[in-house]
Write an enzyme that holds these catalytic residues in place. Structure first.
Site, PDB file in Angstrom:
ATOM      1  N   ASN A  64       0.826  -1.159   0.186  1.00  0.00           N
ATOM      2  CA  ASN A  64       0.033   0.003  -0.047  1.00  0.00           C
ATOM      3  C   ASN A  64       0.919   1.303   0.031  1.00  0.00           C
ATOM      4  O   ASN A  64       0.490   2.199   0.577  1.00  0.00           O
ATOM      5  CB  ASN A  64      -0.823   0.002   1.129  1.00  0.00           C
ATOM      6  N   ASP A 106      -1.560  -6.014  12.219  1.00  0.00           N
ATOM      7  CA  ASP A 106      -2.266  -4.896  11.137  1.00  0.00           C
ATOM      8  C   ASP A 106      -1.517  -3.596  11.427  1.00  0.00           C
ATOM      9  O   ASP A 106      -2.247  -2.656  11.364  1.00  0.00           O
ATOM     10  CB  ASP A 106      -3.601  -5.053  11.280  1.00  0.00           C
ATOM     11  N   GLY A 158      -6.887   2.761  10.651  1.00  0.00           N
ATOM     12  CA  GLY A 158      -5.998   2.098  11.098  1.00  0.00           C
ATOM     13  C   GLY A 158      -5.080   2.444  12.356  1.00  0.00           C
ATOM     14  O   GLY A 158      -5.184   3.648  12.729  1.00  0.00           O
TER      15      GLY A 158
END
Lengths: 417, 308
Positions: free
Chosen positions: A97, A307, A326
């Site tokens: 990403n 994550d 996030g």
């Protein structure tokens, strides 16, 4: 440089003779030279004596994001890997990403090169489709040859079912791992948090559990038809656990992971509209958390992940709707898991998952390369700003009571703490 | 006189029953004031209030401004359309810039749920939420309850149905919290597509048959279909919506009892209610507007007294 670890309690359930034993560990030229009680330091050896030192195999995380190239203000590869190392992680899988997204062999080579010489190894995922647009497959074979360990349009659901079918078929002759984010975008609509009592009370648009489960069912059917290897990153609902269990029973080649924060928090944390808790998939209800923890214990969920997603304050310190998804996770991963599970389970979870990505699992044995996590499982503390090592500071765990902290790690012949 | 338990008015869910009673009693006083020939009191001569509207509004903005002026506060107005928000300024910066000009209170309307709560956490002024996305619109709910109390004597024990788009409605949510807090029974009524799936967790009943709902209730609060908020089609046509969820005079007259009709405005005449219903003696729509000023005066007055 040689390293001598003094009085380290070894956590390694695979080795009955070492497990839970306190030993000194001598590391010479990157390899474990000797494991024994009371070793004395030879010249030019760094002696490491730490309070309540425990060691295990170095930890692994299957879903980590940094920001290089393109978002260096979030995190660089160098500081990201250093953060990982200090947090006990010796191998991480990097999400595709960055900007531009890595969708070619040269992008993968760039990432591998940028990670060279670090304590922690970086294993990049390549983008599944060109620019992660979900239209045309990227050059998966070429990326795999350059070091990509799997293929993923990062948290961007594959809307085209046929594309997933083709990816699963095409990747079989080179044993490629296809990742598919479980979210039906149409059902999710403009949702940003779990659909439930909390979202109703707060007037926030909800993401129904259905949106995850519907996509997961689709993906599993496609996998059954096409064959291949499917990994489902970060499931979040009780029904998803059930679906994965059924698929495994059928013998499908599927794995899945869960984000550690989805095991720790429920959507009740959203009550104050604090964007620190805005993550994708969203924090769900208490029943989901219970089922996810059970799924982890039973092995239905193959591995856990922090994550880790560094984001600038500008992306978080805004109205909840406008905040990015996030949270940081590497620094707090062990402390959180060690709160939820007993230490041996927590450590076991942090070791699992490498083989799915074709990464060799190290061992703790004389003669083997030293790949170790160093930690104190008993220290209790409130996770604070000082515990954050990342460039960005967006941790949802700030202010949480955690148990256990990593001292650092040893890998590639170096100690980082 | 007592004081509020809160520093800001961010939502009904942060108030207690006593707060609501205090606001109502204070509003009684101000309602008397605004019906005098001199409609103004000097209470807040030393207070400056900024009305910051990031979303279009006519009546709420007017109502707040009038309330502020009748309390003799200094008032500045700010709309997103003419601001630097469009140039990328953050909400905190926008508001802090305004506060640097020595503003004591901010009345804010914002398209995002929780924007007022976010702001209250980051800036030093007293915040009044004038609507935050689909979250809350506390002064609207207060004036609605106040209007019910005025017409029916009390809110406790009354049956109130809220009809229409509950999914996108901050008015519905605030009303549910306010009515439940005061001991009213609440049902929501509308097409299933516009009712949140977990709405019953707020302690309200769900009725999809309008006639049944109206026969049950003492008060029907008819919400506007907010076409501007509907990102997808939740029903085929407005015409079909009206056939199922619109109130006309014939329906109203055929009920077992005489119910009270409310509407937060602006009305889509002929959609959720017909003109003869809106203008009937059962309708208290214009009372709501009048009470809105008294309620907002009360809220601002009570919050300002906590600043001093």
């Amino acid at each position: 440089m040689n390293i001598l670890l003094k009085s380290a309690k070894i956590i390694d359930e695979t080795q009955k003779d070492l497990h839970l034993k306190t030993r000194d560990i001598l590391i010479k030229n990157g390899n474990i030279a000797k494991i024994a009680p009371n070793l004395s330091a030879e010249p030019e050896t760094e002696t490491v004596e730490l309070d309540n030192l425990h060691v295990s195999l170095g930890w692994f995380d299957s879903s980590v994001s940094f920001g290089e190239p393109g978002f260096e203000e979030r995190e660089t590869i160098a500081n990201g890997l250093s953060t990982a190392a200090k947090s006990g992680f010796t191998d991480i899988v990097l999400n595709p990403n960055a900007h531009p997204v890595p969708d070619s062999s040269s992008d993968i080579v760039f990432l591998k090169n940028a990670a060279r010489g670090q304590v922690t190894n970086l294993y990049p995922l390549g983008s599944l489709t060109i620019k992660s647009e979900g239209v045309d497959l990227a050059e998966l074979f070429d990326m795999k040859n350059s070091g990509a360990v799997g293929f993923y349009d990062y948290k961007s659901p594959l809307q085209n079912s046929n594309l997933l079918k083709i990816a699963l078929q095409y990747s079989q002759n080179f044993d490629g791992l296809i990742c598919s984010f479980p979210l039906d975008a149409k059902i999710a609509g403009k949702g940003i948090v779990n659909e439930g009592e909390v979202s109703t009370r707060l007037g926030l648009k909800g993401i129904p559990a259905l949106s995850e489960e519907l996509q997961l069912v689709r993906d599993l059917f496609i996998l059954e038809y096409a064959g291949g290897k499917l990994h489902v990153p970060t499931i979040s609902t009780a029904t998803s656990v059930k679906l994965i269990a059924e698929a495994k029973k059928k013998g499908l080649n599927v794995t899945c992971s869960v984000a550690i924060h989805n095991l720790f928090y429920t959507d009740e944390t959203l009550e104050d509209f604090d964007s620190s808790y805005k993550v994708m998939p969203p924090l769900r209800g208490a029943n989901d958390v219970k089922a996810l923890i059970q799924g982890v214990k039973e092995g239905t969920i193959d591995f856990v992940t922090s994550d880790h997603t560094p984001l600038n304050i500008e992306e978080k310190r805004v109205e909840f709707d406008n905040a990015a998804y996030g949270s940081l996770g590497l620094e707090s991963a062990f402390g959180v898991l060690n709160q939820i599970f007993d230490t041996e389970t927590a450590v076991d979870l942090l070791i699992k998952g490498r083989e799915r990505f074709g990464i060799a699992t190290p061992t703790i044995a004389e003669g083997a390369p030293a790949c170790l996590a160093l930690f104190n499982p008993d220290v209790e503390y409130t996770f604070g700003a000082d515990d954050i090592l990342s460039t960005s500071k967006n941790s949802m765990f700030l202010g949480s009571k955690l148990k256990g902290r990593a001292y650092g790690s040893i890998s590639n012949g170096q100690l980082r703490r | 006189m007592g004081e509020l338990s809160v520093k800001h008015l961010l939502g009904i869910k942060y108030l207690n029953e006593k707060d609501i009673q205090l606001i109502f009693e204070t509003a009684d006083h101000f309602k008397e004031v605004i019906n005098r020939s001199i409609k103004k009191v000097p209470s807040l001569r030393d207070i400056t209030i900024a009305n910051i509207f990031f979303e279009n509004s006519t009546r709420t903005k007017l109502s707040f401004e009038l309330a502020e002026k009748r309390l003799s506060a200094d008032v500045i107005n700010f709309s997103a359309g003419q601001s630097s928000v469009k140039k990328g300024e953050t909400l905190i910066d926008t508001v802090n810039n305004i506060l640097s000009m020595k503003v004591d209170m901010v009345v804010m309307r914002h398209p995002n749920p929780g924007a007022g709560i976010f702001l209250a956490r980051h800036v030093g002024a007293s915040i009044v939420n004038a609507g935050d996305g689909a979250h809350e619109h506390p002064t609207q709910a207060l004036l609605d309850s106040y209007s019910i109390r005025e017409r029916l004597g009390d809110v406790a024990g009354k049956n109130v149905v809220i009809v229409g788009d509950i999914l996108h409605s901050r008015v519905a949510l605030s009303n549910i919290f306010a009515l439940r807090l005061q001991g009213a029974n609440v049902k929501v009524c509308g097409p299933k597509t516009l009712l949140p799936k977990y709405i019953e967790s707020l302690g309200v009943g769900v009725e999809t048959d309008l006639r049944k709902a109206l026969n049950w209730c003492d008060v029907a609060n008819m919400l506007r279909i907010q076409n501007e908020r509907l990102d997808i089609s939740y029903f085929p046509t407005t015409r079909e919506y009206t056939q199922q969820f619109g109130v006309n005079k014939r329906l109203l007259d055929s009920l077992d009892k005489e119910i009270v009709i409310m509407h937060p405005g602006p009305i889509n005449r002929g959609v959720e209610i017909t003109t003869d219903v809106a203008d009937s003696k059962q309708s208290i729509i214009l009372d709501q507007v009048e009470n809105g000023v008294a309620i907002r005066m009360a809220v601002i007055y009570l919050l300002a007294s906590k600043i001093k």
